[in-house]
Design a protein around this motif. Sequence first.
Motif, PDB file in Angstrom:
ATOM      1  N   LYS A   3       0.827  -1.193   0.000  1.00  0.00           N
ATOM      2  CA  LYS A   3       0.000   0.000   0.000  1.00  0.00           C
ATOM      3  C   LYS A   3       0.867   1.250   0.000  1.00  0.00           C
ATOM      4  O   LYS A   3       1.915   1.306   0.638  1.00  0.00           O
ATOM      5  N   LEU A   4       0.395   2.259  -0.711  1.00  0.00           N
ATOM      6  CA  LEU A   4       1.024   3.568  -0.651  1.00  0.00           C
ATOM      7  C   LEU A   4       0.534   4.283   0.607  1.00  0.00           C
ATOM      8  O   LEU A   4      -0.579   4.057   1.081  1.00  0.00           O
ATOM      9  N   ARG A   5       1.384   5.158   1.134  1.00  0.00           N
ATOM     10  CA  ARG A   5       1.051   5.872   2.365  1.00  0.00           C
ATOM     11  C   ARG A   5       0.448   7.234   2.023  1.00  0.00           C
ATOM     12  O   ARG A   5       0.994   7.983   1.208  1.00  0.00           O
ATOM     13  N   TRP A   6      -0.655   7.556   2.682  1.00  0.00           N
ATOM     14  CA  TRP A   6      -1.437   8.752   2.372  1.00  0.00           C
ATOM     15  C   TRP A   6      -1.652   9.595   3.611  1.00  0.00           C
ATOM     16  O   TRP A   6      -1.842   9.069   4.712  1.00  0.00           O
ATOM     17  N   GLY A   7      -1.608  10.910   3.421  1.00  0.00           N
ATOM     18  CA  GLY A   7      -1.904  11.844   4.498  1.00  0.00           C
ATOM     19  C   GLY A   7      -2.868  12.917   4.037  1.00  0.00           C
ATOM     20  O   GLY A   7      -3.076  13.136   2.835  1.00  0.00           O
ATOM     21  N   MET A   8      -3.443  13.613   5.011  1.00  0.00           N
ATOM     22  CA  MET A   8      -4.466  14.613   4.691  1.00  0.00           C
ATOM     23  C   MET A   8      -4.283  15.843   5.558  1.00  0.00           C
ATOM     24  O   MET A   8      -3.998  15.742   6.754  1.00  0.00           O
ATOM     25  N   GLY A  68       7.609  16.627  10.184  1.00  0.00           N
ATOM     26  CA  GLY A  68       7.596  15.276  10.724  1.00  0.00           C
ATOM     27  C   GLY A  68       7.703  14.211   9.657  1.00  0.00           C
ATOM     28  O   GLY A  68       8.442  13.227   9.814  1.00  0.00           O
ATOM     29  N   GLU A  69       6.991  14.389   8.553  1.00  0.00           N
ATOM     30  CA  GLU A  69       7.009  13.376   7.505  1.00  0.00           C
ATOM     31  C   GLU A  69       8.324  13.389   6.728  1.00  0.00           C
ATOM     32  O   GLU A  69       8.816  12.335   6.306  1.00  0.00           O
ATOM     33  N   LYS A  70       8.918  14.556   6.546  1.00  0.00           N
ATOM     34  CA  LYS A  70      10.216  14.626   5.850  1.00  0.00           C
ATOM     35  C   LYS A  70      11.295  13.871   6.616  1.00  0.00           C
ATOM     36  O   LYS A  70      12.248  13.362   6.014  1.00  0.00           O
ATOM     37  N   ALA A  71      11.140  13.788   7.930  1.00  0.00           N
ATOM     38  CA  ALA A  71      12.162  13.147   8.761  1.00  0.00           C
ATOM     39  C   ALA A  71      11.996  11.635   8.851  1.00  0.00           C
ATOM     40  O   ALA A  71      12.849  10.958   9.439  1.00  0.00           O
ATOM     41  N   ARG A  72      10.938  11.085   8.287  1.00  0.00           N
ATOM     42  CA  ARG A  72      10.647   9.659   8.423  1.00  0.00           C
ATOM     43  C   ARG A  72      11.130   8.868   7.206  1.00  0.00           C
ATOM     44  O   ARG A  72      11.066   9.357   6.074  1.00  0.00           O
ATOM     45  N   ASP A  74       9.551   6.130   6.447  1.00  0.00           N
ATOM     46  CA  ASP A  74       8.274   5.658   5.900  1.00  0.00           C
ATOM     47  C   ASP A  74       7.331   6.836   5.659  1.00  0.00           C
ATOM     48  O   ASP A  74       6.140   6.771   5.931  1.00  0.00           O
ATOM     49  N   ARG A  75       7.867   7.906   5.117  1.00  0.00           N
ATOM     50  CA  ARG A  75       7.087   9.119   4.856  1.00  0.00           C
ATOM     51  C   ARG A  75       5.929   8.816   3.905  1.00  0.00           C
ATOM     52  O   ARG A  75       5.945   7.845   3.145  1.00  0.00           O
ATOM     53  N   ILE A  76       4.923   9.673   3.939  1.00  0.00           N
ATOM     54  CA  ILE A  76       3.763   9.496   3.070  1.00  0.00           C
ATOM     55  C   ILE A  76       4.157   9.672   1.605  1.00  0.00           C
ATOM     56  O   ILE A  76       5.092  10.396   1.283  1.00  0.00           O
ATOM     57  N   ASP A  77       3.431   8.994   0.729  1.00  0.00           N
ATOM     58  CA  ASP A  77       3.640   9.115  -0.719  1.00  0.00           C
ATOM     59  C   ASP A  77       2.798  10.230  -1.322  1.00  0.00           C
ATOM     60  O   ASP A  77       3.186  10.831  -2.333  1.00  0.00           O
ATOM     61  N   LEU A  78       1.638  10.476  -0.719  1.00  0.00           N
ATOM     62  CA  LEU A  78       0.687  11.446  -1.278  1.00  0.00           C
ATOM     63  C   LEU A  78       0.014  12.189  -0.129  1.00  0.00           C
ATOM     64  O   LEU A  78      -0.359  11.578   0.878  1.00  0.00           O
ATOM     65  N   VAL A  79      -0.139  13.498  -0.284  1.00  0.00           N
ATOM     66  CA  VAL A  79      -0.893  14.291   0.684  1.00  0.00           C
ATOM     67  C   VAL A  79      -2.040  14.978  -0.028  1.00  0.00           C
ATOM     68  O   VAL A  79      -1.882  15.492  -1.140  1.00  0.00           O
TER      69      VAL A  79
END
Length: 385
Positions: A3-8, A68-72, A74-79
Amino acid sequence: MTKLRWGMIGGGEGSQIGPAHRLGSGLDGLFEFCAGALDHRAAEGIDYGQRLGLGDRAYGSWQDMLAGEKARDDRIDLVTVATPNSTHFEITKAFLEGGFHVLCEKPMTMTVEEGEEIVRVAERTGNICAVNYGYSGYSLVRHMKAMIARGDIGKVRLVNAEFSHGHHADASDADNPRVRWRYDPAQAGVSAQFADCGIHALHMASFVTGQEVTKLSADTISCLEGRELEDDAMVNFRMDGGAVGRLWTSSIAIGRQHGLGIQVFGETGGLRWCQEQPNQLFYMPLNQRLQVIERGEANLSPEADRTTRVTIGHAEGMPLAFANIYTDLAEAISARKEGRAIDPAANLYPKAPDGLRSMSAVVAVAQSGQNEGKWLDARPPMFRE
């Protein structure tokens, strides 16, 4: 498939659009909801995100989420950016430059200049910037596009598009904050109803015909006393493939509920589709009988087949149309990761240039309406060569 990782960002508790995005993104199991900054109030956003299962990836602000996501690893693929209009540019630009793919709610920006900057940033970074003209995800809208492209109705002569409702017609509702902001230039920009709904109809006209709007003339009016921005507009437009267009959009049309529909008339046939009855596409070949094309029936186009999930005869709704946009984006992101070409039937999601063209049309409609319907160039300056 992993699965791709998604954020909102935005789409918090009580939001109109948030649930549709969460349903759409998760429908096919292609995205996992991993991160969010769901409310401009930090505590409420973190609390709601944690209740949705985001844990420590429920952020108090979009700035915190970006860092926070830039430092991970497993950062999200799409916001997805589902915040008020005036914040779209800043957030979208920051995440594109931060290395993320973005799906931005419409309008993509508040000005043409901002829209051109987003197009340039997306080109420079190589990251996807999509715009959520979600109604283009309906299966039969995509079949309509395929029929026109293969010449089923001949050369397109005329397009008639509408997006009208009556939900802002009550003068006693003037101080309702959910209504008031839409007619406030400080929050909505230069346009209210056309920027909110009319651009969906205008994008639909370009999407199905494959033609872009070159110039337009608008008659706009504020029917309710005290409104600074328009609540009704009639727009005539011309397209680069020779088609003539008519568009009506209104928020004071009592009795209309959603009111998004499109008709396309060509040399050898006509097509008609309405969002409130999305399972049927009406096709009238010249000098023949009316045909009703049903979503899910045999021998439709690859574009329609790819975006049909519910068996024929059952209802298909807006979250499934949104899901088709997310499915397109999952294919686009996966193709980039795997170094292969995207499936052509998936390369239909609205992109940053579509958002820019819409913003340019919004400005042209506002200016034309203030100048007694003067015909104006609707193209963004960067696309006029």
